[in-house]
Design a protein around this motif. Structure first.
Motif, PDB file in Angstrom:
ATOM      1  N   ALA A  74      39.208  29.859  46.969  1.00  0.00           N
ATOM      2  CA  ALA A  74      39.102  30.462  48.300  1.00  0.00           C
ATOM      3  C   ALA A  74      40.186  31.518  48.510  1.00  0.00           C
ATOM      4  CB  ALA A  74      39.189  29.377  49.370  1.00  0.00           C
ATOM      5  N   ALA A  75      41.394  31.216  48.083  1.00  0.00           N
ATOM      6  CA  ALA A  75      42.487  32.173  48.234  1.00  0.00           C
ATOM      7  C   ALA A  75      42.225  33.419  47.386  1.00  0.00           C
ATOM      8  CB  ALA A  75      43.813  31.525  47.830  1.00  0.00           C
ATOM      9  N   TYR A  76      41.784  33.230  46.163  1.00  0.00           N
ATOM     10  CA  TYR A  76      41.468  34.354  45.264  1.00  0.00           C
ATOM     11  C   TYR A  76      40.373  35.234  45.872  1.00  0.00           C
ATOM     12  CZ  TYR A  76      39.507  36.867  41.316  1.00  0.00           C
ATOM     13  OH  TYR A  76      39.015  37.859  40.503  1.00  0.00           O
ATOM     14  N   GLU A  77      39.291  34.618  46.295  1.00  0.00           N
ATOM     15  CA  GLU A  77      38.171  35.375  46.847  1.00  0.00           C
ATOM     16  C   GLU A  77      38.577  36.107  48.124  1.00  0.00           C
ATOM     17  OE1 GLU A  77      35.121  32.396  47.170  1.00  0.00           O
ATOM     18  OE2 GLU A  77      34.635  32.524  45.021  1.00  0.00           O
ATOM     19  N   THR A  78      39.433  35.500  48.920  1.00  0.00           N
ATOM     20  CA  THR A  78      39.906  36.144  50.145  1.00  0.00           C
ATOM     21  C   THR A  78      40.744  37.366  49.818  1.00  0.00           C
ATOM     22  OG1 THR A  78      39.858  34.042  51.328  1.00  0.00           O
ATOM     23  CG2 THR A  78      41.232  35.795  52.271  1.00  0.00           C
ATOM     24  N   LEU A  79      41.664  37.229  48.864  1.00  0.00           N
ATOM     25  CA  LEU A  79      42.500  38.377  48.491  1.00  0.00           C
ATOM     26  C   LEU A  79      41.662  39.513  47.916  1.00  0.00           C
ATOM     27  CD1 LEU A  79      45.660  36.711  46.905  1.00  0.00           C
ATOM     28  CD2 LEU A  79      45.444  37.791  49.151  1.00  0.00           C
ATOM     29  N   VAL A  80      40.726  39.205  47.045  1.00  0.00           N
ATOM     30  CA  VAL A  80      39.876  40.238  46.454  1.00  0.00           C
ATOM     31  C   VAL A  80      39.039  40.920  47.544  1.00  0.00           C
ATOM     32  CG1 VAL A  80      37.946  40.662  44.865  1.00  0.00           C
ATOM     33  CG2 VAL A  80      39.868  39.229  44.146  1.00  0.00           C
ATOM     34  N   ALA A  81      38.498  40.129  48.458  1.00  0.00           N
ATOM     35  CA  ALA A  81      37.706  40.698  49.552  1.00  0.00           C
ATOM     36  C   ALA A  81      38.551  41.607  50.446  1.00  0.00           C
ATOM     37  CB  ALA A  81      37.077  39.583  50.388  1.00  0.00           C
ATOM     38  N   ARG A  82      39.856  41.337  50.525  1.00  0.00           N
ATOM     39  CA  ARG A  82      40.759  42.157  51.335  1.00  0.00           C
ATOM     40  C   ARG A  82      41.322  43.343  50.557  1.00  0.00           C
ATOM     41  NH1 ARG A  82      42.686  39.556  56.121  1.00  0.00           N
ATOM     42  NH2 ARG A  82      43.601  41.592  56.534  1.00  0.00           N
ATOM     43  N   GLY A  83      40.851  43.547  49.313  1.00  0.00           N
ATOM     44  CA  GLY A  83      41.227  44.731  48.564  1.00  0.00           C
ATOM     45  C   GLY A  83      42.287  44.553  47.493  1.00  0.00           C
ATOM     46  N   TYR A  84      42.760  43.335  47.275  1.00  0.00           N
ATOM     47  CA  TYR A  84      43.729  43.120  46.202  1.00  0.00           C
ATOM     48  C   TYR A  84      43.020  43.258  44.855  1.00  0.00           C
ATOM     49  CZ  TYR A  84      47.299  41.231  49.345  1.00  0.00           C
ATOM     50  OH  TYR A  84      48.253  41.066  50.318  1.00  0.00           O
ATOM     51  N   PRO A  85      43.678  43.845  43.868  1.00  0.00           N
ATOM     52  CA  PRO A  85      43.083  43.877  42.527  1.00  0.00           C
ATOM     53  C   PRO A  85      42.879  42.447  42.013  1.00  0.00           C
ATOM     54  CG  PRO A  85      44.968  45.371  42.664  1.00  0.00           C
ATOM     55  CD  PRO A  85      44.961  44.556  43.924  1.00  0.00           C
ATOM     56  N   ALA A  86      41.796  42.220  41.309  1.00  0.00           N
ATOM     57  CA  ALA A  86      41.455  40.876  40.830  1.00  0.00           C
ATOM     58  C   ALA A  86      42.583  40.268  39.996  1.00  0.00           C
ATOM     59  CB  ALA A  86      40.156  40.921  40.026  1.00  0.00           C
TER      60      ALA A  86
ATOM     61  N   ALA B  56      45.372  39.126  42.339  1.00  0.00           N
ATOM     62  CA  ALA B  56      44.904  37.954  43.082  1.00  0.00           C
ATOM     63  C   ALA B  56      44.944  36.718  42.190  1.00  0.00           C
ATOM     64  CB  ALA B  56      43.492  38.191  43.616  1.00  0.00           C
ATOM     65  N   TYR B  57      44.547  36.862  40.940  1.00  0.00           N
ATOM     66  CA  TYR B  57      44.577  35.729  40.007  1.00  0.00           C
ATOM     67  C   TYR B  57      46.004  35.227  39.820  1.00  0.00           C
ATOM     68  CZ  TYR B  57      43.998  32.862  35.883  1.00  0.00           C
ATOM     69  OH  TYR B  57      44.017  31.809  35.010  1.00  0.00           O
ATOM     70  N   ILE B  58      46.926  36.154  39.596  1.00  0.00           N
ATOM     71  CA  ILE B  58      48.326  35.769  39.399  1.00  0.00           C
ATOM     72  C   ILE B  58      48.844  35.027  40.628  1.00  0.00           C
ATOM     73  CG2 ILE B  58      50.691  36.672  39.213  1.00  0.00           C
ATOM     74  CD1 ILE B  58      49.452  38.895  37.398  1.00  0.00           C
ATOM     75  N   GLU B  59      48.583  35.572  41.808  1.00  0.00           N
ATOM     76  CA  GLU B  59      49.074  34.961  43.044  1.00  0.00           C
ATOM     77  C   GLU B  59      48.449  33.595  43.313  1.00  0.00           C
ATOM     78  OE1 GLU B  59      51.558  35.871  45.054  1.00  0.00           O
ATOM     79  OE2 GLU B  59      51.950  37.424  43.577  1.00  0.00           O
ATOM     80  N   CYS B  60      47.196  33.433  42.957  1.00  0.00           N
ATOM     81  CA  CYS B  60      46.476  32.214  43.349  1.00  0.00           C
ATOM     82  C   CYS B  60      46.422  31.149  42.260  1.00  0.00           C
ATOM     83  CB  CYS B  60      45.050  32.564  43.771  1.00  0.00           C
ATOM     84  SG  CYS B  60      45.021  33.620  45.208  1.00  0.00           S
ATOM     85  N   VAL B  61      46.506  31.527  41.013  1.00  0.00           N
ATOM     86  CA  VAL B  61      46.380  30.542  39.935  1.00  0.00           C
ATOM     87  C   VAL B  61      47.701  30.351  39.210  1.00  0.00           C
ATOM     88  CG1 VAL B  61      45.156  29.936  37.821  1.00  0.00           C
ATOM     89  CG2 VAL B  61      43.915  31.014  39.700  1.00  0.00           C
TER      90      VAL B  61
ATOM     91  N   VAL C  21      61.872  28.003  46.179  1.00  0.00           N
ATOM     92  CA  VAL C  21      60.837  29.026  46.308  1.00  0.00           C
ATOM     93  C   VAL C  21      61.349  30.191  47.136  1.00  0.00           C
ATOM     94  CG1 VAL C  21      58.925  27.388  46.056  1.00  0.00           C
ATOM     95  CG2 VAL C  21      59.772  27.952  48.340  1.00  0.00           C
ATOM     96  N   SER C  22      60.643  31.303  47.082  1.00  0.00           N
ATOM     97  CA  SER C  22      61.017  32.480  47.858  1.00  0.00           C
ATOM     98  C   SER C  22      60.843  32.220  49.349  1.00  0.00           C
ATOM     99  CB  SER C  22      60.135  33.668  47.449  1.00  0.00           C
ATOM    100  OG  SER C  22      58.790  33.430  47.841  1.00  0.00           O
ATOM    101  N   SER C  23      61.452  33.064  50.161  1.00  0.00           N
ATOM    102  CA  SER C  23      61.308  32.930  51.610  1.00  0.00           C
ATOM    103  C   SER C  23      59.846  33.031  52.054  1.00  0.00           C
ATOM    104  CB  SER C  23      62.148  33.989  52.331  1.00  0.00           C
ATOM    105  OG  SER C  23      63.503  33.770  52.077  1.00  0.00           O
ATOM    106  N   PRO C  24      59.055  34.001  51.521  1.00  0.00           N
ATOM    107  CA  PRO C  24      57.643  34.045  51.917  1.00  0.00           C
ATOM    108  C   PRO C  24      56.879  32.785  51.507  1.00  0.00           C
ATOM    109  CG  PRO C  24      58.280  36.143  50.965  1.00  0.00           C
ATOM    110  CD  PRO C  24      59.417  35.186  50.726  1.00  0.00           C
ATOM    111  N   ALA C  25      57.196  32.232  50.354  1.00  0.00           N
ATOM    112  CA  ALA C  25      56.523  31.008  49.917  1.00  0.00           C
ATOM    113  C   ALA C  25      56.920  29.830  50.797  1.00  0.00           C
ATOM    114  CB  ALA C  25      56.839  30.710  48.453  1.00  0.00           C
ATOM    115  N   ALA C  26      58.181  29.766  51.177  1.00  0.00           N
ATOM    116  CA  ALA C  26      58.632  28.695  52.069  1.00  0.00           C
ATOM    117  C   ALA C  26      57.933  28.812  53.422  1.00  0.00           C
ATOM    118  CB  ALA C  26      60.148  28.749  52.238  1.00  0.00           C
TER     119      ALA C  26
END
Length: 78
Positions: free
Chosen positions: A7-19, A22-27, A49-54
Motif C-alpha cells: 500500500a505504501a509503495y503504490e501510494t508513493l508511485v501514484a503520487r509521482g515517486y519513481p518506482a 518507492a521500493y527502497i523507502e517501502c521495502v 531512527v531519523s527524526s522523520p522516521a520517529a
C-alpha cells in the motif's frame, strides 16, 4: 507487513515517486527497521531512527493503526 509495504509503495508511485525510490523507502527500509526492532526493541529503535522516521512512528503510525485496526485484529482471533 507485506500489505502495508504494498500500500505504501503504490501510494508513493501514484503520487509521482519513481518506482525504484518507492521500493527502497517501502521495502528496504522496512527490512532495516525490522532488524533494529529485533535487536533493540521499540524504545531502542526510536533512539536510532531519523527524526522523520520517529515522527512517522509516533504520529502517522497511530493514524494508520487505530482502534478500528485493533478491533479487526481482535475479530480475526475469534
Amino acid at each position: 507487513m507485506a500489505e502495508l509495504a504494498r500500500a505504501a509503495y503504490e501510494t508513493l508511485v501514484a503520487r509521482g515517486y519513481p518506482a525504484e525510490i518507492a521500493y527502497i523507502e517501502c521495502v528496504q527500509e522496512m527490512r532495516a527497521l525490522a532488524e533494529v526492532l529485533f535487536d533493540r526493541g521499540i524504545a531502542g529503535m526510536r533512539e536510532v531512527v531519523s527524526s522523520p522516521a520517529a515522527w512517522g512512528g509516533l504520529r502517522a503510525g497511530r493514524t494508520i493503526i487505530d482502534r478500528g485496526t485493533r478491533r479487526r485484529l481482535d475479530a480475526l482471533l475469534d
